[in-house]
Design a protein around this motif. Structure first.
Motif, PDB file in Angstrom:
ATOM      1  N   ARG A 512       0.848  -1.202   0.000  1.00 61.78           N
ATOM      2  CA  ARG A 512       0.000   0.000   0.000  1.00 61.78           C
ATOM      3  C   ARG A 512       0.883   1.251   0.000  1.00 61.78           C
ATOM      4  O   ARG A 512       1.845   1.334   0.771  1.00 61.78           O
ATOM      5  CB  ARG A 512      -0.905  -0.010   1.238  1.00 61.78           C
ATOM      6  CG  ARG A 512      -2.024   1.004   1.172  1.00 61.78           C
ATOM      7  CD  ARG A 512      -3.060   0.791   2.269  1.00 61.78           C
ATOM      8  NE  ARG A 512      -2.478   0.926   3.592  1.00 61.78           N
ATOM      9  CZ  ARG A 512      -2.849   0.185   4.655  1.00 61.78           C
ATOM     10  NH1 ARG A 512      -3.789  -0.725   4.535  1.00 61.78           N
ATOM     11  NH2 ARG A 512      -2.260   0.363   5.814  1.00 61.78           N
ATOM     12  N   LYS A 515      -0.018   8.022   2.141  1.00 63.03           N
ATOM     13  CA  LYS A 515      -0.587   9.282   1.619  1.00 63.03           C
ATOM     14  C   LYS A 515       0.074  10.462   2.346  1.00 63.03           C
ATOM     15  O   LYS A 515       0.429  10.353   3.523  1.00 63.03           O
ATOM     16  CB  LYS A 515      -2.094   9.243   1.902  1.00 63.03           C
ATOM     17  CG  LYS A 515      -2.832  10.489   1.588  1.00 63.03           C
ATOM     18  CD  LYS A 515      -3.470  10.422   0.221  1.00 63.03           C
ATOM     19  CE  LYS A 515      -4.194  11.729  -0.074  1.00 63.03           C
ATOM     20  NZ  LYS A 515      -4.443  11.960  -1.463  1.00 63.03           N
ATOM     21  N   TYR A 517       0.607  13.465   4.612  1.00 53.15           N
ATOM     22  CA  TYR A 517      -0.093  13.920   5.815  1.00 53.15           C
ATOM     23  C   TYR A 517       0.267  15.386   6.095  1.00 53.15           C
ATOM     24  O   TYR A 517      -0.597  16.188   6.441  1.00 53.15           O
ATOM     25  CB  TYR A 517       0.283  13.020   6.993  1.00 53.15           C
ATOM     26  CG  TYR A 517      -0.369  13.381   8.299  1.00 53.15           C
ATOM     27  CD1 TYR A 517      -1.757  13.341   8.443  1.00 53.15           C
ATOM     28  CD2 TYR A 517       0.397  13.773   9.403  1.00 53.15           C
ATOM     29  CE1 TYR A 517      -2.360  13.690   9.638  1.00 53.15           C
ATOM     30  CE2 TYR A 517      -0.194  14.111  10.605  1.00 53.15           C
ATOM     31  CZ  TYR A 517      -1.573  14.074  10.724  1.00 53.15           C
ATOM     32  OH  TYR A 517      -2.165  14.415  11.909  1.00 53.15           O
ATOM     33  N   ILE A 552      -5.211   4.885   8.703  1.00 50.28           N
ATOM     34  CA  ILE A 552      -6.223   4.883   7.634  1.00 50.28           C
ATOM     35  C   ILE A 552      -7.611   4.649   8.212  1.00 50.28           C
ATOM     36  O   ILE A 552      -8.567   5.364   7.895  1.00 50.28           O
ATOM     37  CB  ILE A 552      -5.847   3.838   6.564  1.00 50.28           C
ATOM     38  CG1 ILE A 552      -4.706   4.429   5.735  1.00 50.28           C
ATOM     39  CG2 ILE A 552      -7.041   3.504   5.669  1.00 50.28           C
ATOM     40  CD1 ILE A 552      -4.194   3.589   4.648  1.00 50.28           C
ATOM     41  N   ARG A 553      -7.708   3.676   9.130  1.00 51.42           N
ATOM     42  CA  ARG A 553      -9.025   3.412   9.731  1.00 51.42           C
ATOM     43  C   ARG A 553      -9.568   4.658  10.420  1.00 51.42           C
ATOM     44  O   ARG A 553     -10.756   4.972  10.347  1.00 51.42           O
ATOM     45  CB  ARG A 553      -8.923   2.247  10.732  1.00 51.42           C
ATOM     46  CG  ARG A 553     -10.255   1.893  11.389  1.00 51.42           C
ATOM     47  CD  ARG A 553     -10.167   0.657  12.260  1.00 51.42           C
ATOM     48  NE  ARG A 553      -9.271   0.786  13.398  1.00 51.42           N
ATOM     49  CZ  ARG A 553      -9.598   1.354  14.561  1.00 51.42           C
ATOM     50  NH1 ARG A 553     -10.798   1.861  14.749  1.00 51.42           N
ATOM     51  NH2 ARG A 553      -8.710   1.426  15.541  1.00 51.42           N
ATOM     52  N   ASN A 555      -8.973   7.669   9.620  1.00 53.88           N
ATOM     53  CA  ASN A 555      -9.085   8.795   8.664  1.00 53.88           C
ATOM     54  C   ASN A 555      -8.064   9.914   8.875  1.00 53.88           C
ATOM     55  O   ASN A 555      -8.348  11.068   8.559  1.00 53.88           O
ATOM     56  CB  ASN A 555     -10.494   9.402   8.681  1.00 53.88           C
ATOM     57  CG  ASN A 555     -11.502   8.425   8.147  1.00 53.88           C
ATOM     58  OD1 ASN A 555     -11.211   7.710   7.179  1.00 53.88           O
ATOM     59  ND2 ASN A 555     -12.649   8.348   8.787  1.00 53.88           N
ATOM     60  N   VAL A 557      -5.495   9.907   7.202  1.00 51.25           N
ATOM     61  CA  VAL A 557      -5.303  10.100   5.752  1.00 51.25           C
ATOM     62  C   VAL A 557      -6.261   9.142   5.036  1.00 51.25           C
ATOM     63  O   VAL A 557      -6.689   8.147   5.610  1.00 51.25           O
ATOM     64  CB  VAL A 557      -3.864   9.762   5.290  1.00 51.25           C
ATOM     65  CG1 VAL A 557      -2.857  10.820   5.691  1.00 51.25           C
ATOM     66  CG2 VAL A 557      -3.427   8.371   5.751  1.00 51.25           C
ATOM     67  N   ASN A 558      -6.555   9.460   3.769  1.00 54.00           N
ATOM     68  CA  ASN A 558      -7.365   8.534   2.973  1.00 54.00           C
ATOM     69  C   ASN A 558      -6.477   7.451   2.403  1.00 54.00           C
ATOM     70  O   ASN A 558      -5.315   7.693   2.074  1.00 54.00           O
ATOM     71  CB  ASN A 558      -8.024   9.262   1.800  1.00 54.00           C
ATOM     72  CG  ASN A 558      -9.056  10.242   2.305  1.00 54.00           C
ATOM     73  OD1 ASN A 558      -9.668  10.017   3.351  1.00 54.00           O
ATOM     74  ND2 ASN A 558      -9.212  11.336   1.588  1.00 54.00           N
ATOM     75  N   GLU A 559      -7.050   6.270   2.254  1.00 49.25           N
ATOM     76  CA  GLU A 559      -6.289   5.186   1.642  1.00 49.25           C
ATOM     77  C   GLU A 559      -6.087   5.475   0.153  1.00 49.25           C
ATOM     78  O   GLU A 559      -7.012   5.940  -0.526  1.00 49.25           O
ATOM     79  CB  GLU A 559      -7.045   3.859   1.813  1.00 49.25           C
ATOM     80  CG  GLU A 559      -6.319   2.723   1.154  1.00 49.25           C
ATOM     81  CD  GLU A 559      -6.949   1.357   1.450  1.00 49.25           C
ATOM     82  OE1 GLU A 559      -7.923   1.294   2.218  1.00 49.25           O
ATOM     83  OE2 GLU A 559      -6.429   0.379   0.894  1.00 49.25           O
ATOM     84  N   ILE A 560      -4.898   5.195  -0.324  1.00 53.46           N
ATOM     85  CA  ILE A 560      -4.655   5.351  -1.762  1.00 53.46           C
ATOM     86  C   ILE A 560      -5.090   4.064  -2.454  1.00 53.46           C
ATOM     87  O   ILE A 560      -4.505   3.010  -2.223  1.00 53.46           O
ATOM     88  CB  ILE A 560      -3.175   5.660  -2.036  1.00 53.46           C
ATOM     89  CG1 ILE A 560      -2.860   7.066  -1.515  1.00 53.46           C
ATOM     90  CG2 ILE A 560      -2.853   5.530  -3.524  1.00 53.46           C
ATOM     91  CD1 ILE A 560      -1.578   7.659  -1.981  1.00 53.46           C
ATOM     92  N   ASP A 566      -5.501   9.300  -6.636  1.00 53.72           N
ATOM     93  CA  ASP A 566      -5.506   9.542  -5.182  1.00 53.72           C
ATOM     94  C   ASP A 566      -4.199  10.126  -4.637  1.00 53.72           C
ATOM     95  O   ASP A 566      -4.192  10.700  -3.553  1.00 53.72           O
ATOM     96  CB  ASP A 566      -5.759   8.232  -4.413  1.00 53.72           C
ATOM     97  CG  ASP A 566      -7.048   7.560  -4.837  1.00 53.72           C
ATOM     98  OD1 ASP A 566      -7.858   8.235  -5.510  1.00 53.72           O
ATOM     99  OD2 ASP A 566      -7.237   6.371  -4.513  1.00 53.72           O
TER     100      ASP A 566
END
Ligand code: SRM
Ligand code: SF4
Length: 569
Positions: A512, A515, A517, A552-553, A555, A557-560, A566
């Protein structure tokens, strides 16, 4: 038949890199003339770029730039040389020559393990270049294909003969590396003084102008993804039956670099093409490489890597072309699973009852200094060790195939040189690129600050009682991402001296992309943000939830999911 896209590319102006390759006479240029030129320590004109095909980069010490400029001196030119070492395996006794060379003929007297399972010398003066190639040749090694627009050092899961599968995978890494090497005689003529052979050079796979851009390959044995396969152009994941490799899942088009502010550049994870039977491996490798050779963008180097070619033509079209060229059909991907990326430190026994010792190497830098005598310790081991050294893609080293008899002798050396120090899980899973002072592209420090940054992060983790946990932490001095920060749970990417972009949310197995931050923040700000994040993680995480999954869970950051859209938004 050329497609419309190809025709459009041809109409645009080819890059200067293409002209250099075209005019080089199969990578010869006028390198031999430059070797005789004593006025400068550097290479001139096209040769500056051509020597890269021979495994060397011209650099200058950036710490000395201003001083030398003020003294009206030429920059401190010296070469970095990268050896070819598929799968990272080198006989220990060969290490003696390598270590001696670093002592006698390099400015820094160090050897740098890279995250592509090989080693580099930094600071070789031009007058010593033939000497280094001849030394490597004497011990059966070379520097061909380790830089520029060719297939680079082929990676292979670092696992010292735990099973016969790993041995086979390593043999495939060697085979693929040899198969895709440049065939030009220029290397032998220039560096090894071999007589010019008056036959026409021919590059059946790479072609007269070689590849549009660098190209990276791995051979992987699940469940370990220590090679970070998703960052590579071409990947062969071993599928096995009864302790034998019967085929490979093939993944293509990974790569991590981008250019600050240029939204047409983005990192991408290698994508699944399909399964092939083992007998078709070289056919498929050739088809992938030649398709990228013919379809890759030669008018814009920032759009030239395989991931952009795939994006320009579409994965299905690219796949069909490979099937056509290799005369095969891909079968559906077979099941595979990854559980980790890290090295397995300490003593481990292999199937032949030999011992293997994985040592953590700070920054991959083999040196002697006030804090450690790693270079001397390794040299002492090399004197008596009958097996191999294996360099890992995490810049560490495995002393492999140690007999029961030699185990206690090597252990004594390890103890007396303090080679097996207690190291936190965080440190063991951290990595930085070289950056200053040798890298000409560096925007911020990486290797030289890694240890200090890890200590700060260790203190934060201790404060919140998560110091036993593991976080994959990486620093790259610029967005080229050599430190693979864009596959880290916490990744820093240099913006300018003392300033970095902070990326979070990668995962532990490296599948993954994290993202952004915070952008362009100072060292102080980095650790304020990380203090907050790690405090939250320590309090609010689910059982065994990794840091990257947590941010990610929650939030932060958003998952790419699709990096093309993204990564920048
Ligand atoms: Fe790298 C260029 C060091 C792995 C992406 N890389 C450089 C140069 C040669 C700078 C230059 O072009 O003048 C750096 C030399 C620094 C020095 O003084 O030694 C350099 N790269 C390294 C190493 C030594 C970092 C390390 O600390 O281990 C690694 C050598 C690997 C090897 O043995 O071959 C190294 N480089 C990587 C990786 C990671 C990987 O391959 O797994 C990447 C990201 C993956 C990828 O390719 O997408 C990487 N290096 C780059 C790029 C960006 C390429 C691109 O796609 O745009 C450059 C710049 C370029 O090629 O124009 C670059
Ligand atoms: Fe140099 Fe940038 Fe690569 Fe670091 S990431 S070694 S600074 S090119």
């Amino acid at each position: 038949m050329e497609s419309n896209k190809q025709k459009k590319n041809i109409k645009k102006k080819m890059t200067d890199a293409e002209r250099i390759k075209e005019n080089s006479n199969y990578l010869r240029g006028t390198i031999t003339d430059d070797l005789k030129n004593e006025i400068t320590n550097g290479f001139t004109g096209d040769n500056f770029s051509l020597i890269r095909f021979h495994g060397m980069y011209q650099q200058d010490d950036r710490d000395l730039r201003i001083e030398r400029h003020e003294q009206k001196l030429e920059p401190r030119y010296a070469m970095m040389l990268r050896c070819r070492l598929p799968g990272g395996v080198i006989q220990a006794k060969k290490w003696l020559k390598i270590s001696n060379f670093a002592d006698k003929y390099t400015l820094y007297k160090t050897i740098r393990l890279t995250n592509r399972q090989t080693f580099q010398f930094h600071g070789i003066l031009k007058k010593n270049l033939k000497r280094v190639h001849q030394m490597l040749h004497e011990i059966g090694l070379d520097a061909l294909g380790t830089a520029n627009d060719v297939n680079r050092n082929v990676l292979c899961t670092s696992n010292p003969l735990e099973s016969l599968i790993h041995k086979e995978a390593y043999e495939w890494a060697q085979k693929i590396s040899n198969f895709l090497l440049p065939r030009t005689k220029a290397y032998a003529e220039i560096w090894l003084d071999q007589k010019k052979i008056f036959t026409t050079d021919h590059e059946p796979i790479l072609g007269r102008t070689y590849l549009p851009r660098k190209f990276k390959t791995t051979v992987v044995v699940p469940p370990y993804n220590d090679v970070d396969l998703y960052a590579n152009d071409m990947n062969f994941i071993a599928i096995t039956k009864k302790n034998k490799i019967i085929g490979f899942n093939v993944l293509i088009g990974g790569g991590l670099s981008f250019i600050h502010g240029n939204k047409n550049t983005w990192p991408f994870l290698a994508q699944e093409l399909g399964y092939i039977s083992v007998k078709n491996t070289l056919l498929v490798a050739e088809a992938i490489v030649t398709t990228q050779r013919d379809w890759g963008n030669r008018t814009d180097r920032s759009n030239a890597k395989t991931r952009y070619t795939i994006n320009n033509f579409g994965l299905d079209v690219f796949k069909k072309e490979i099937e056509k060229r290799a005369n095969i059909y891909f079968e559906p991907i077979r099941d595979y699973n990854f559980i980790s990326r890290g090295d397995r430190f300490g003593w481990k026994k292999d199937i032949y009852d030999n011992w293997n010792l994985t040592l953590f190497v700070n920054n991959g830098r083999i040196c002697d200094d006030n804090h450690n005598l790693f270079k001397s310790g390794l040299f002492e081991i090399a004197k008596i060790h009958e097996g191999n050294f294996r360099i890992t893609s995490n810049q560490n080293i495995i002393i492999s195939e140690i007999s029961q008899y030699n185990k206690h002798i090597i252990d004594n050396i390890v103890q007396s040189y303090k080679l097996l120090n207690q190291t936190s899980n965080l440190r063991k899973n951290s990595m930085a690129c070289v950056s200053f002072p040798t890298c000409p592209l560096a925007m911020a420090e990486a290797e030289r600050v890694l240890s200090f940054f890890v200590t700060q992060l260790e203190n934060i983790m201790l404060k919140y009682h998560v110091d036993q946990e593991k976080i994959v932490f990486r620093i790259s001095g610029c967005p080229n991402n050599c430190g693979r920060s864009l596959l880290a749970e916490i990744g820093l990417i240099g913006k300018s001296l003392g300033r970095y972009n902070l990326y979070i949310g990668g995962n532990q197995i490296g599948s993954r992309i994290p993202k952004i931050y915070q952008e362009n923040i100072t060292e102080k700000e980095i650790f304020i943000h990380l203090d907050n994040l790690i405090q939250c993680w320590s309090k609010e995480r689910n059982i065994k939830e990794d840091f990257g999954d947590f941010v990610i869970r929650k939030n932060f950051v958003n998952e790419i999911i699709n990096p093309i859209s993204d990564f920048w938004n």
